[in-house]
Scaffold this motif. Structure first.
Motif, PDB file in Angstrom:
ATOM      1  N   PHE A  85      36.036  45.271  28.925  1.00 17.92           N
ATOM      2  CA  PHE A  85      37.465  45.549  28.770  1.00 17.92           C
ATOM      3  C   PHE A  85      38.229  45.189  30.043  1.00 17.92           C
ATOM      4  O   PHE A  85      39.369  44.682  29.973  1.00 17.92           O
ATOM      5  CB  PHE A  85      37.668  47.029  28.437  1.00 17.92           C
ATOM      6  N   ALA A  86      37.627  45.428  31.214  1.00 16.29           N
ATOM      7  CA  ALA A  86      38.265  45.076  32.478  1.00 16.29           C
ATOM      8  C   ALA A  86      38.456  43.564  32.579  1.00 16.29           C
ATOM      9  O   ALA A  86      39.505  43.088  33.045  1.00 16.29           O
ATOM     10  CB  ALA A  86      37.418  45.588  33.650  1.00 16.29           C
ATOM     11  N   TYR A  87      37.465  42.806  32.119  1.00 10.80           N
ATOM     12  CA  TYR A  87      37.588  41.340  32.125  1.00 10.80           C
ATOM     13  C   TYR A  87      38.709  40.898  31.187  1.00 10.80           C
ATOM     14  O   TYR A  87      39.530  40.029  31.542  1.00 10.80           O
ATOM     15  CB  TYR A  87      36.268  40.705  31.708  1.00 10.80           C
ATOM     16  N   PHE A  88      38.772  41.498  29.996  1.00 10.76           N
ATOM     17  CA  PHE A  88      39.837  41.169  29.041  1.00 10.76           C
ATOM     18  C   PHE A  88      41.206  41.509  29.620  1.00 10.76           C
ATOM     19  O   PHE A  88      42.169  40.730  29.489  1.00 10.76           O
ATOM     20  CB  PHE A  88      39.603  41.934  27.741  1.00 10.76           C
ATOM     21  N   LEU A  89      41.311  42.659  30.289  1.00 15.24           N
ATOM     22  CA  LEU A  89      42.577  43.079  30.886  1.00 15.24           C
ATOM     23  C   LEU A  89      42.980  42.149  32.023  1.00 15.24           C
ATOM     24  O   LEU A  89      44.179  41.844  32.198  1.00 15.24           O
ATOM     25  CB  LEU A  89      42.451  44.521  31.405  1.00 15.24           C
ATOM     26  N   HIS A  90      41.998  41.679  32.789  1.00 13.83           N
ATOM     27  CA  HIS A  90      42.272  40.721  33.860  1.00 13.83           C
ATOM     28  C   HIS A  90      42.888  39.438  33.285  1.00 13.83           C
ATOM     29  O   HIS A  90      43.886  38.917  33.821  1.00 13.83           O
ATOM     30  CB  HIS A  90      40.972  40.394  34.604  1.00 13.83           C
ATOM     31  N   GLN A  91      42.298  38.932  32.232  1.00 19.85           N
ATOM     32  CA  GLN A  91      42.830  37.735  31.595  1.00 19.85           C
ATOM     33  C   GLN A  91      44.226  37.985  31.043  1.00 19.85           C
ATOM     34  O   GLN A  91      45.110  37.120  31.134  1.00 19.85           O
ATOM     35  CB  GLN A  91      41.887  37.287  30.467  1.00 19.85           C
ATOM     36  N   LEU A  92      44.439  39.157  30.488  1.00 20.51           N
ATOM     37  CA  LEU A  92      45.749  39.517  29.926  1.00 20.51           C
ATOM     38  C   LEU A  92      46.821  39.534  31.012  1.00 20.51           C
ATOM     39  O   LEU A  92      47.935  39.030  30.819  1.00 20.51           O
ATOM     40  CB  LEU A  92      45.650  40.891  29.255  1.00 20.51           C
ATOM     41  N   VAL A  93      46.470  40.083  32.186  1.00 25.91           N
ATOM     42  CA  VAL A  93      47.431  40.174  33.285  1.00 25.91           C
ATOM     43  C   VAL A  93      47.805  38.785  33.804  1.00 25.91           C
ATOM     44  O   VAL A  93      48.988  38.467  33.987  1.00 25.91           O
ATOM     45  CB  VAL A  93      46.852  41.037  34.427  1.00 25.91           C
ATOM     46  N   PHE A  94      46.803  37.942  34.034  1.00 26.41           N
ATOM     47  CA  PHE A  94      47.071  36.655  34.662  1.00 26.41           C
ATOM     48  C   PHE A  94      47.504  35.570  33.667  1.00 26.41           C
ATOM     49  O   PHE A  94      48.159  34.609  34.069  1.00 26.41           O
ATOM     50  CB  PHE A  94      45.827  36.191  35.431  1.00 26.41           C
ATOM     51  N   GLU A  95      47.163  35.703  32.404  1.00 23.16           N
ATOM     52  CA  GLU A  95      47.515  34.673  31.427  1.00 23.16           C
ATOM     53  C   GLU A  95      48.777  34.993  30.633  1.00 23.16           C
ATOM     54  O   GLU A  95      49.475  34.094  30.163  1.00 23.16           O
ATOM     55  CB  GLU A  95      46.347  34.450  30.451  1.00 23.16           C
ATOM     56  N   ILE A  96      49.086  36.278  30.497  1.00 21.89           N
ATOM     57  CA  ILE A  96      50.231  36.665  29.664  1.00 21.89           C
ATOM     58  C   ILE A  96      51.307  37.399  30.452  1.00 21.89           C
ATOM     59  O   ILE A  96      52.495  37.076  30.363  1.00 21.89           O
ATOM     60  CB  ILE A  96      49.751  37.549  28.484  1.00 21.89           C
ATOM     61  N   ILE A  98      51.816  37.865  33.986  1.00 27.34           N
ATOM     62  CA  ILE A  98      52.408  37.206  35.152  1.00 27.34           C
ATOM     63  C   ILE A  98      53.334  36.046  34.779  1.00 27.34           C
ATOM     64  O   ILE A  98      54.420  35.909  35.369  1.00 27.34           O
ATOM     65  CB  ILE A  98      51.299  36.735  36.119  1.00 27.34           C
ATOM     66  N   PRO A  99      52.978  35.182  33.811  1.00 28.03           N
ATOM     67  CA  PRO A  99      53.865  34.063  33.465  1.00 28.03           C
ATOM     68  C   PRO A  99      55.253  34.473  32.987  1.00 28.03           C
ATOM     69  O   PRO A  99      56.206  33.705  33.131  1.00 28.03           O
ATOM     70  CB  PRO A  99      53.097  33.337  32.356  1.00 28.03           C
ATOM     71  N   VAL A 100      55.388  35.676  32.427  1.00 24.31           N
ATOM     72  CA  VAL A 100      56.702  36.098  31.926  1.00 24.31           C
ATOM     73  C   VAL A 100      57.508  36.862  32.962  1.00 24.31           C
ATOM     74  O   VAL A 100      58.663  37.222  32.722  1.00 24.31           O
ATOM     75  CB  VAL A 100      56.541  36.966  30.652  1.00 24.31           C
ATOM     76  N   LEU A 101      56.909  37.130  34.133  1.00 20.04           N
ATOM     77  CA  LEU A 101      57.632  37.861  35.174  1.00 20.04           C
ATOM     78  C   LEU A 101      58.558  36.916  35.932  1.00 20.04           C
ATOM     79  O   LEU A 101      58.195  35.786  36.242  1.00 20.04           O
ATOM     80  CB  LEU A 101      56.645  38.493  36.160  1.00 20.04           C
ATOM     81  N   PRO A 102      59.769  37.368  36.264  1.00 22.63           N
ATOM     82  CA  PRO A 102      60.713  36.529  37.031  1.00 22.63           C
ATOM     83  C   PRO A 102      60.328  36.513  38.508  1.00 22.63           C
ATOM     84  O   PRO A 102      60.764  37.347  39.285  1.00 22.63           O
ATOM     85  CB  PRO A 102      62.055  37.239  36.813  1.00 22.63           C
ATOM     86  N   THR A 103      59.481  35.599  38.893  1.00 16.81           N
ATOM     87  CA  THR A 103      59.025  35.522  40.281  1.00 16.81           C
ATOM     88  C   THR A 103      58.932  34.065  40.716  1.00 16.81           C
ATOM     89  O   THR A 103      58.740  33.167  39.884  1.00 16.81           O
ATOM     90  CB  THR A 103      57.651  36.203  40.429  1.00 16.81           C
ATOM     91  N   VAL A 108      47.570  32.123  39.030  1.00 19.19           N
ATOM     92  CA  VAL A 108      46.692  32.005  37.869  1.00 19.19           C
ATOM     93  C   VAL A 108      45.321  32.572  38.257  1.00 19.19           C
ATOM     94  O   VAL A 108      44.984  32.672  39.433  1.00 19.19           O
ATOM     95  CB  VAL A 108      46.528  30.540  37.402  1.00 19.19           C
ATOM     96  N   SER A 109      44.554  32.929  37.256  1.00 20.94           N
ATOM     97  CA  SER A 109      43.209  33.423  37.494  1.00 20.94           C
ATOM     98  C   SER A 109      42.276  32.229  37.598  1.00 20.94           C
ATOM     99  O   SER A 109      41.876  31.647  36.595  1.00 20.94           O
ATOM    100  CB  SER A 109      42.769  34.347  36.363  1.00 20.94           C
ATOM    101  N   PHE A 110      41.969  31.835  38.837  1.00 13.43           N
ATOM    102  CA  PHE A 110      41.108  30.675  39.044  1.00 13.43           C
ATOM    103  C   PHE A 110      39.661  31.088  39.323  1.00 13.43           C
ATOM    104  O   PHE A 110      38.855  30.282  39.776  1.00 13.43           O
ATOM    105  CB  PHE A 110      41.632  29.835  40.210  1.00 13.43           C
ATOM    106  N   THR A 111      39.339  32.347  39.033  1.00 13.30           N
ATOM    107  CA  THR A 111      37.998  32.864  39.310  1.00 13.30           C
ATOM    108  C   THR A 111      37.102  32.696  38.095  1.00 13.30           C
ATOM    109  O   THR A 111      37.500  32.999  36.974  1.00 13.30           O
ATOM    110  CB  THR A 111      38.061  34.354  39.688  1.00 13.30           C
TER     111      THR A 111
END
Length: 338
Positions: A85-96, A98-103, A108-111
């Motif tokens: 679940f932690a791996y899935f959440l990591h992908q969710l944070v970096f793939e979904i 972060i891209p929608v945040l105004p920054t 990207v998750s390059f690991t």
């Protein structure tokens, strides 16, 4: 000093230190340059989202509810699910997320998956070990407090019994209007001072022997002069510390249950030998016909008291042997120093 100790042991400070170090370590590990920059700390912050979820699910639920209750198979299964679940959440944070945040930063998750799983597993192991060590420490404290309370309870069983017997001696001397009464009161005062103020921790063996001598002298004031009361010691009595009042119940029992035969056959003999490897305490007394009717089992609470304290304090290093015949009662105690 106590406030500092309590602060260092507080949960919030321990967690804060752990996550600050973790935050810096993750930022340094994934930094793209030799110097940490703002982007590294931002990346580390996002990276910690699944780590926080992983660790606190493990700490708050999985370890206490499954591991500590010895439900190992279920714990391992849930831990694998937690890491997944932690791996899935990591992908969710970096793939979904972060891209929608105004920054202005692009992250990207390059690991690799294997590296991520390894990191999550390391954190899972760390939090498990930390939780277990804290539980073990708490258990040790509880056991220590329990042991202290139990030992104090056993000591409290000695004091009233001893005082009751000694006051009987005072009463007997007072009835006879004996000149020995003041000396007896002084000895009783010294003994009570020792038992009240000097037995909170281990005492020198010589001090314990000194108190036993006072007690024997006090008892001699009230018993028949034909009775044989002896205390023999051998070895260095100043080099060892011992649990206070350990032998007193045995001595009290000897005077309470013994010395009831023919006048010229009454005796209480004590021998204490100390050397570099062990301590030997040996007490023997004659028995009277009324002993069994007094307490069903010769020795009563005194023997159980000594057995319990010997086990609690010295464990396997302390041994107690009881030999009983129709005419006499004998107890041997051996304490190994090594």
């Amino acid at each position: 000093m106590e406030k500092i100790k309590n602060m260092l042991l507080s949960n919030w400070l321990q967690h804060l230190v752990f996550w600050v170090l973790s935050f810096y370590a993750i930022g340094s590990y994934f930094s793209i340059s030799n110097e940490l920059k703002i982007i590294d700390f931002i990346y580390s912050a996002f990276f910690h989202i699944p780590l926080l979820v992983l660790c606190y699910i493990n700490l708050r639920y999985h370890v206490p509810m499954f591991l500590l209750r010895e439900r190992y198979t279920l714990y391992l299964l849930l831990s694998f699910i937690n890491i997944g679940f932690a791996y899935f959440l990591h992908q969710l944070v970096f793939e979904i997320l972060i891209p929608v945040l105004p920054t202005d930063f692009y992250m990207v998750s390059f690991t690799d998956m294997s590296v991520l799983i390894t990191i999550f597993t390391i954190y899972w192991v760390l939090t498990t070990l930390l939780k277990l060590s804290k539980s073990w420490y708490r258990l040790q404290q509880i056991e220590k407090e329990k042991l202290s309370l139990e030992l104090n309870s056993l000591k409290m069983q000695i004091n009233p019994h001893f005082l009751f017997n000694s006051l009987n001696s005072m009463y007997s001397l007072a009835l006879k209007k004996s000149d020995k009464t003041p000396d007896a009161i002084l000895r009783l005062s010294n003994l009570m001072r020792y038992m009240i103020y000097e037995v909170s921790e281990d005492v020198p063996l010589s001090k314990e022997v000194e108190s036993i001598t006072d007690y024997l002298d006090l008892q001699k004031l009230r018993i028949n002069e034909d009775a044989i009361i002896t205390l023999e010691t051998d070895g260095d009595l100043d080099s060892r510390m011992i649990a206070p009042l350990l032998f007193f119940p045995l001595i009290e029992n000897s005077f309470k249950h013994g010395l009831k035969g023919e006048k010229d056959k009454n005796f209480v003999k004590i021998n204490l030998t100390n050397n570099s490897t062990n301590l030997s305490f040996h007490i023997i007394n004659n028995k009277g016909e009324v002993d069994d009717s007094e307490h069903g089992k010769y020795g009563g609470i005194g023997l159980e008291n000594v057995k319990k304290r010997l086990q609690l304090i010295y464990g396997a290093m302390g041994e107690m042997e009881i030999n009983e015949t129709v005419e006499q009662f004998e107890v041997k105690i051996n304490i190994d120093w090594k």
